[in-house]
Motif scaffolding. Structure first.
Motif, PDB file in Angstrom:
ATOM      1  N   UNK A  89       0.842  -1.203   0.000  1.00 59.10           N
ATOM      2  CA  UNK A  89       0.000   0.000   0.000  1.00 59.10           C
ATOM      3  C   UNK A  89       0.870   1.244   0.000  1.00 59.10           C
ATOM      4  N   UNK A  90       0.293   2.316  -0.488  1.00 58.61           N
ATOM      5  CA  UNK A  90       0.915   3.632  -0.430  1.00 58.61           C
ATOM      6  C   UNK A  90      -0.223   4.646  -0.400  1.00 58.61           C
ATOM      7  N   UNK A  91       0.089   5.895  -0.140  1.00 61.45           N
ATOM      8  CA  UNK A  91      -1.004   6.851   0.030  1.00 61.45           C
ATOM      9  C   UNK A  91      -0.737   8.215  -0.597  1.00 61.45           C
ATOM     10  N   UNK A  92      -0.095   8.223  -1.754  1.00 64.64           N
ATOM     11  CA  UNK A  92       0.109   9.481  -2.461  1.00 64.64           C
ATOM     12  C   UNK A  92      -0.305   9.318  -3.924  1.00 64.64           C
ATOM     13  N   UNK A  93      -0.387  10.410  -4.636  1.00 67.62           N
ATOM     14  CA  UNK A  93      -0.860  10.475  -6.014  1.00 67.62           C
ATOM     15  C   UNK A  93      -0.097   9.505  -6.921  1.00 67.62           C
ATOM     16  N   UNK A  94      -0.814   8.539  -7.503  1.00 65.29           N
ATOM     17  CA  UNK A  94      -0.270   7.542  -8.438  1.00 65.29           C
ATOM     18  C   UNK A  94       0.967   6.833  -7.902  1.00 65.29           C
ATOM     19  N   UNK A  95       0.989   6.550  -6.624  1.00 66.57           N
ATOM     20  CA  UNK A  95       2.160   5.934  -5.992  1.00 66.57           C
ATOM     21  C   UNK A  95       2.296   4.449  -6.300  1.00 66.57           C
TER      22      UNK A  95
END
Length: 126
Positions: A89-95
């Motif tokens: 998982x990640x939580x930034x724009x298009x990460x």
């Protein structure tokens, strides 16, 4: 490439103010190249998720990659030798642009093999 940029622009423009998370999405794709469609996440979906499954039995092998938005982040991974699975998982724009870490490691091994082959061919003069 034009279609990708158009889809990216459309996804960005459709995002409501104050909610800027955009993730790449795909379902059961055989390669990361098929997972480059951006989508605006729904309210409450604060994570981009990448799920990677691979199997290798005898001379046959396969992989599937799924990507999308999620409200929960279930980071997990398991490797049983003949099968492996990971969720990142990640939580930034298009990460979530890349596949899984094991996919990136495979590219490194493949690049090293190609480089060694080129050096061998140049030295032997085939």
């Amino acid at each position: 490439m034009k279609a990708f940029l158009f889809a990216l622009l459309a996804a960005v423009l459709c995002v409501e103010p104050g909610h800027l998370l955009v993730c790449f999405t795909c379902e059961d794709a055989s390669s990361n190249w098929a997972c480059l469609t951006p989508v605006a996440c729904d309210k409450g979906e604060n994570h981009c998720v990448t799920t990677y499954f691979s199997t290798s039995v005898g001379s046959g092998s396969g992989q599937t990659i799924s990507k999308g938005c999620a409200s929960l982040c279930p980071n997990a991974g398991i490797n049983l030798g003949i099968a492996a699975a990971s969720v990142t998982c990640c939580d930034s724009f298009l990460c979530n642009i890349s596949g899984a870490s094991s996919v990136k490691a495979s590219y490194t091994v493949m690049a090293t093999g190609i480089l060694a082959s080129i050096i061998y061919i140049l030295r032997v003069g085939v």
